[in-house]
Write a protein that holds these residues in place. Structure first.
Motif, mmCIF file in Angstrom:
data_model
loop_
_atom_site.group_PDB
_atom_site.id
_atom_site.type_symbol
_atom_site.label_atom_id
_atom_site.label_comp_id
_atom_site.label_asym_id
_atom_site.label_seq_id
_atom_site.Cartn_x
_atom_site.Cartn_y
_atom_site.Cartn_z
ATOM 1 N N VAL A 94 0.871 -1.387 0.055
ATOM 2 C CA VAL A 94 -0.114 0.125 -0.071
ATOM 3 C C VAL A 94 0.932 1.386 -0.036
ATOM 4 C CG1 VAL A 94 -2.230 -0.856 0.838
ATOM 5 C CG2 VAL A 94 -0.429 -0.365 2.399
ATOM 6 N N ASN A 95 1.949 1.274 0.429
ATOM 7 C CA ASN A 95 2.933 2.598 0.530
ATOM 8 C C ASN A 95 3.972 2.412 -0.447
ATOM 9 O OD1 ASN A 95 4.267 0.160 1.714
ATOM 10 N ND2 ASN A 95 5.153 1.520 3.281
ATOM 11 N N LYS A 96 3.475 1.544 -1.449
ATOM 12 C CA LYS A 96 4.607 1.731 -2.626
ATOM 13 C C LYS A 96 6.121 1.752 -2.445
ATOM 14 C CE LYS A 96 0.945 1.165 -4.991
ATOM 15 N NZ LYS A 96 1.068 0.210 -5.645
ATOM 16 N N ASP A 97 6.572 1.111 -1.385
ATOM 17 C CA ASP A 97 7.941 0.949 -1.143
ATOM 18 C C ASP A 97 8.622 -0.161 -1.757
ATOM 19 O OD1 ASP A 97 7.848 0.314 2.412
ATOM 20 O OD2 ASP A 97 7.024 -0.739 0.627
ATOM 21 N N GLY A 98 8.067 -1.194 -2.275
ATOM 22 C CA GLY A 98 9.018 -2.258 -2.817
ATOM 23 C C GLY A 98 9.408 -3.071 -1.715
ATOM 24 N N ALA A 99 8.684 -3.061 -0.670
ATOM 25 C CA ALA A 99 9.150 -3.989 0.613
ATOM 26 C C ALA A 99 7.691 -4.212 1.159
ATOM 27 C CB ALA A 99 9.876 -3.449 1.399
ATOM 28 N N LEU A 100 7.529 -5.107 1.874
ATOM 29 C CA LEU A 100 6.222 -5.350 2.652
ATOM 30 C C LEU A 100 6.303 -5.390 3.959
ATOM 31 C CD1 LEU A 100 5.129 -8.609 0.895
ATOM 32 C CD2 LEU A 100 4.377 -6.402 0.519
ATOM 33 N N THR A 101 5.725 -4.564 4.573
ATOM 34 C CA THR A 101 5.626 -4.651 6.489
ATOM 35 C C THR A 101 4.778 -5.901 6.656
ATOM 36 O OG1 THR A 101 3.456 -3.474 6.459
ATOM 37 C CG2 THR A 101 5.517 -2.089 6.305
ATOM 38 N N ASN A 137 5.212 9.192 -11.043
ATOM 39 C CA ASN A 137 5.052 8.251 -9.902
ATOM 40 C C ASN A 137 4.547 6.744 -10.006
ATOM 41 O OD1 ASN A 137 5.940 10.330 -8.308
ATOM 42 N ND2 ASN A 137 3.797 11.108 -7.760
ATOM 43 N N SER A 138 3.516 6.848 -11.114
ATOM 44 C CA SER A 138 3.130 5.569 -11.130
ATOM 45 C C SER A 138 3.855 4.526 -11.996
ATOM 46 C CB SER A 138 1.882 5.789 -12.046
ATOM 47 O OG SER A 138 1.395 6.728 -12.652
ATOM 48 N N PHE A 139 4.918 5.070 -12.747
ATOM 49 C CA PHE A 139 5.890 4.352 -13.253
ATOM 50 C C PHE A 139 6.652 3.721 -12.315
ATOM 51 C CE2 PHE A 139 8.388 2.640 -16.397
ATOM 52 C CZ PHE A 139 9.533 2.874 -16.295
ATOM 53 N N THR A 140 7.377 4.626 -11.339
ATOM 54 C CA THR A 140 8.041 4.068 -10.201
ATOM 55 C C THR A 140 7.472 2.856 -9.532
ATOM 56 O OG1 THR A 140 7.292 5.923 -8.902
ATOM 57 C CG2 THR A 140 9.433 6.046 -9.875
ATOM 58 N N ASP A 141 6.102 3.103 -9.207
ATOM 59 C CA ASP A 141 5.283 2.085 -8.464
ATOM 60 C C ASP A 141 5.395 1.037 -9.382
ATOM 61 O OD1 ASP A 141 2.556 4.271 -7.341
ATOM 62 O OD2 ASP A 141 4.417 4.031 -6.852
ATOM 63 N N VAL A 142 5.336 0.909 -10.598
ATOM 64 C CA VAL A 142 5.532 -0.294 -11.263
ATOM 65 C C VAL A 142 6.872 -0.795 -11.275
ATOM 66 C CG1 VAL A 142 5.435 -1.157 -13.780
ATOM 67 C CG2 VAL A 142 3.662 0.393 -13.161
ATOM 68 N N MET A 143 7.738 -0.061 -11.363
ATOM 69 C CA MET A 143 9.048 -0.665 -11.043
ATOM 70 C C MET A 143 9.481 -1.111 -9.592
ATOM 71 S SD MET A 143 11.129 -0.185 -13.623
ATOM 72 C CE MET A 143 9.973 -0.088 -15.185
ATOM 73 N N CYS A 144 8.527 -0.634 -8.889
ATOM 74 C CA CYS A 144 8.839 -0.823 -7.514
ATOM 75 C C CYS A 144 8.253 -2.574 -7.378
ATOM 76 C CB CYS A 144 8.176 -0.288 -6.516
ATOM 77 S SG CYS A 144 8.874 1.007 -5.814
ATOM 78 N N TYR A 153 7.816 -7.399 -11.346
ATOM 79 C CA TYR A 153 7.802 -6.598 -13.003
ATOM 80 C C TYR A 153 9.261 -6.863 -13.375
ATOM 81 C CZ TYR A 153 8.347 -3.129 -16.442
ATOM 82 O OH TYR A 153 8.481 -2.447 -17.520
ATOM 83 N N ASN A 154 9.413 -7.323 -14.434
ATOM 84 C CA ASN A 154 10.554 -7.515 -15.176
ATOM 85 C C ASN A 154 10.805 -6.212 -15.933
ATOM 86 O OD1 ASN A 154 11.351 -9.903 -14.031
ATOM 87 N ND2 ASN A 154 10.242 -10.845 -15.655
ATOM 88 N N PRO A 155 12.196 -5.449 -15.787
ATOM 89 C CA PRO A 155 12.332 -4.387 -16.491
ATOM 90 C C PRO A 155 12.476 -4.825 -18.116
ATOM 91 C CG PRO A 155 13.622 -4.432 -14.679
ATOM 92 C CD PRO A 155 13.027 -5.747 -14.676
ATOM 93 N N GLY A 156 11.744 -4.132 -19.001
ATOM 94 C CA GLY A 156 11.714 -4.666 -20.283
ATOM 95 C C GLY A 156 10.457 -5.212 -20.693
ATOM 96 N N ASP A 157 9.541 -5.706 -19.533
ATOM 97 C CA ASP A 157 8.447 -6.262 -20.087
ATOM 98 C C ASP A 157 7.241 -5.226 -20.200
ATOM 99 O OD1 ASP A 157 8.152 -8.827 -17.711
ATOM 100 O OD2 ASP A 157 9.207 -8.605 -19.437
ATOM 101 N N PRO A 158 6.419 -5.478 -21.155
ATOM 102 C CA PRO A 158 5.234 -4.468 -21.357
ATOM 103 C C PRO A 158 4.787 -4.187 -19.967
ATOM 104 C CG PRO A 158 4.856 -6.565 -22.684
ATOM 105 C CD PRO A 158 6.266 -6.631 -21.994
ATOM 106 N N ILE A 159 4.258 -3.007 -19.797
ATOM 107 C CA ILE A 159 3.817 -2.491 -18.422
ATOM 108 C C ILE A 159 2.167 -3.169 -18.595
ATOM 109 C CG2 ILE A 159 2.876 -0.664 -16.967
ATOM 110 C CD1 ILE A 159 5.405 0.727 -17.963
#
Lengths: 665, 109
Positions: A311-318, B75-82, B86-92
């Protein structure tokens, strides 16, 4: 034909309004299981055909039944169609015409003769497939029911039921793909089976069990027309996953598959600890990825689950995010399609609240109301509580299972309308909030440059110790504080000290203040003021060319000289530290005798001292203001110069850039 | 309000592209690539010099009214990256990303 087909469509949609008696429900669900419904709820047509034939009706009426119930229109038998068909069979068997209206009549159960699998079903406890087992067990139970006098439940029945049910429960493994994840996944379900068995205490309990599964349980039956589950208390469709889900449902006590139970929470906690021993820490994305990939769900689904749970979009899970993700995976494995956004019971706020209130009551109502009423403040509290921000930003996510998901979602929405709607506004709020918070430091370099360009604001002038008595103790204190005081920025000359002027000095004072002459009687005062200026200029950041300094110095000389003149003892006190810093002892000694001199002088004009002090204070204030004005003017001038220089630099750079390609080519 | 939104990978293939349905959709795709070419040109000409230049150019995106658009997209792009799946290079394929993009496209009717 059109009429019939439209009637069929109406039947399909109108099936929701069929009221099935309890016996019928059980019977039909057993037969439904018999017909081996696959995952989407479609019944195996061969089995259905067999069943229809077993009803011993003429083929013509069977065709009619098929048409009326809508299966012909749809091309397959869904649960609704099946039930309608059964009702129609019953109607036909009792001599009523095969029409929709007859469905609503109070009919006996349809009779099927010569179903081969009947006997198999009864002793189907150890079957090969788990599906058949559960289905068969329930079907066996129902067959048993139907063959016995309808509605008479003997204790013997109950025990057999329990036996039959218990067996398949134990035999049923968790979805086998889960096996790499280790055996504990089964525990929530096996735990579930016990309360499930415990519920079988009486007839009523059984019946309530049968009718208990809420529409949400039927979420998997996502074909059109399956609204029977919602409108009526539908019997559990005995498919592979539904029995498991039933157990879960009885576990969850409020028929919500999206609610995490205590056992599940415990299990998730243990799993979290295996990945990351500290419950407050985060599980990194890669670690979580490896772990969840073991569940053998397809990657796009895992990706979607991640999007929902982080939910906080940090790439990790609490821990809470982890629980959400795990629960979604569990639900998905059970056949629940993934929701588009986090159900309210899975939201982090809810989870935290659940933790706080461990003894949640069984009913869903108060919890949902609680959620509604306090969802916003609770989520705001959370944002204070947890370091990662909680927000549900999932809006409009695609369903990977297409129509299924869409319809199940609609079912969910209908069943969770109240708690769902407050979601979007909260989402937006939190969305904007969280958007600004983690991204707040996305300043371009221009902004950074601007920030650097800002001078560190000059520290405010120290409040001068405006005491009028020349006590040596104060002097000592000042002296002691002098060195650190200077270092921390005693910027301005100590104009404020309303000293104790001697009479002569007071007379000097107004004269000198009015005429800004640099006529300083004592050379050391001049020196001191000079040093003070130096200090000032050194401390002031970005002091440019020398001329301004000198300008300052002259002005300061004037201002400080008067103060020096007027405030002998106390102006000397601040001067003393300056002297200490920059120069030293010689001036100290020089400074000391002058205070000694005025002392005897001061004894005399005692009466005039108060008024003199006031005047000196006022003078000092005026001096302060003047110096302030001077400094602000200087500051603005410097700023302008800075801007000009910047612009020059930019133009030069553009010129350079223009010239460079020329140079290269 | 955008007519066409595209995310282009380093290798010049689109990771995500969506436009308002018109006949000359292909034209939009071309325009996307040409605009990227302009950016590249600017960057290459600056070379080692100051980041200021580059910033000044990209400044068109930030301080303009569409500032919100770019930022939201980013911002949404970074969310996808996070997302570790998601493998970079895949279609989103992220639904959230789709949602954001739909919100930004020109709404016709």
């Amino acid at each position: 034909m059109d009429q019939e087909s439209s009637a069929a469509a109406a039947a399909a949609s109108g099936a929701s309004f069929i009221s099935l008696s309890e016996h019928e429900q059980m019977y039909f669900s057993g037969l439904h299981g018999l017909c081996q419904a696959d995952a989407s709820g479609k019944l195996s047509s061969s089995k259905v055909a067999e069943l229809l034939k077993a009803s011993q009706l003429p083929a013509e009426s069977l065709h009619k039944v098929t048409e009326v119930c809508g299966a012909k229109h749809l091309g397959y038998f869904g649960t609704a169609q099946f039930y309608v068909a059964l009702k129609l069979l019953a109607a036909a068997q009792s001599g009523l015409p095969v029409r929709l209206e007859s469905v609503t009549a109070n009919l006996p159960l349809p009779r099927f003769v010569g179903l081969k699998t009947e006997s198999e079903m009864r002793y189907a406890a150890p079957p090969a497939a788990a599906a058949a087992a559960a289905a068969a067990a329930a079907a066996a139970e129902l067959q048993y029911l139907s063959t016995t006098a309808a509605g008479t439940w003997s204790p013997a029945d109950r025990s057999t039921f329990r036996h039959l049910e218990a067996n398949p429960d134990r035999k049923e493994p968790w979805s086998p793909p889960r096996s790499p994840c280790s055996s504990p996944p089964r525990s929530p379900l096996t735990h579930g089976s016990y309360p499930h068995a415990k519920q079988r205490n009486g007839v009523e309990a059984q019946i309530t069990y049968e009718s208990q599964p809420s529409p949400r349980v039927m979420a998997q039956h996502s074909f059109p027309g399956h609204h029977a589950g919602k409108a009526t208390a539908e019997p559990p469709a005995v498919t592979q996953t539904s029995s498991e889900r039933d157990q879960q449902v009885t576990d969850e006590c409020d028929n919500d598959p999206w609610r995490i139970t205590e056992e599940q929470l415990e299990y998730y906690t243990n799993q979290f600890k295996t990945l990351q021993p500290d419950l407050d820490a985060l599980i990194l994305g890669g670690v979580a990825k490896n772990f969840f990939t073991k569940s053998k769900l397809p990657i796009p689904e895992l990706s979607h689950i991640w999007e929902l749970s982080d939910v906080n979009k940090d790439g990790a899970l609490t821990f809470h995010e982890f629980c959400i993700a795990f629960h979604l995976i569990v639900a998905r494995k059970n056949g629940y399609p993934l929701p588009e956004s986090l159900p309210p019971t899975l939201q982090p706020g809810f989870l935290l609240r659940e933790e706080e209130i461990p003894d949640t009551p069984g009913s869903a109502e108060p919890l949902i109301v609680f959620e509604d009423a306090e969802a916003r403040p609770s989520q705001m509290d959370l944002s204070v509580k947890d370091s990662p921000q909680k927000s549900t930003r999932k809006q409009g996510l695609e369903e990977d299972s297409g129509a299924q998901g869409g319809i199940s979602l609609s079912q969910e929405e209908q069943t969770l309308p109240s708690s769902y709607r407050p979601e979007p506004p909260q989402d937006l709020d939190l969305h904007s909030r969280t958007k600004t918070r983690p991204r707040s430091h996305s300043s371009t370099s221009i902004e950074e440059a601007m920030k650097k360009a800002e001078e560190p604001p000059t520290p405010p002038p120290r409040p001068q110790k405006t005491h009028s008595r020349a006590s040596s103790l104060d002097l000592n204190k000042l002296l002691q504080q002098g060195a650190p005081g200077v270092k921390s920025g005693w910027l301005l000359p100590p104009p404020a000290l309303p000293p104790r002027p001697s009479a002569s000095q007071v007379s000097h004072f107004p004269n000198v203040s009015e005429k800004p002459q640099s006529k300083v009687p004592q050379p050391n005062f001049a020196d001191f003021s000079h040093f003070k200026e130096e200090e000032e200029s050194a401390l002031k950041p970005e002091e440019p060319g020398p001329q301004s300094r000198f300008g300052l110095s002259t002005e300061d000389l004037q201002s400080t000289s008067t103060q020096d003149v007027s405030g002998m003892c106390h102006s000397q006190a601040p001067q003393k530290p300056v002297r200490r810093k920059y120069h030293a002892e010689s001036q100290d000694s020089e400074g000391l005798p002058p205070p000694a001199v005025p002392f005897p002088l001061q004894d005399k004009p005692v009466q005039k001292l108060q008024s003199k002090q006031k005047r000196t204070i006022q003078m000092a204030i005026r001096k302060n203001r003047e110096t302030n004005a001077v400094l602000t003017r200087l500051n603005s001038e410097l700023q302008q110069q800075l801007k000009v220089v910047h612009q020059e630099r930019v133009t030069l750079e553009t010129q350079l850039e223009l010239l460079r390609p020329l140079a290269s080519t | 309000m955008a007519v066409c939104i595209a995310v282009i990978a380093k290798e010049n293939y689109p990771l995500y592209i969506r436009s308002v349905a018109t006949q000359n959709e292909l034209k939009f795709h071309y325009t996307v690539h040409t605009s990227l070419d302009v950016v590249e040109e600017k960057i290459s000409s600056v070379g080692k010099a100051l980041g200021d230049q580059r910033e000044l150019y990209l400044g068109l995106l930030y301080p303009t009214e569409d500032y919100k658009m770019f930022r939201k997209l980013h911002n949404s792009f970074t969310d996808v990256m996070c997302n570790p799946f998601y493998n970079p290079g895949d279609p989103i394929q992220s639904k959230a990303f789709n949602g954001v993009v739909s919100g930004m496209m020109v709404q016709t009717g």
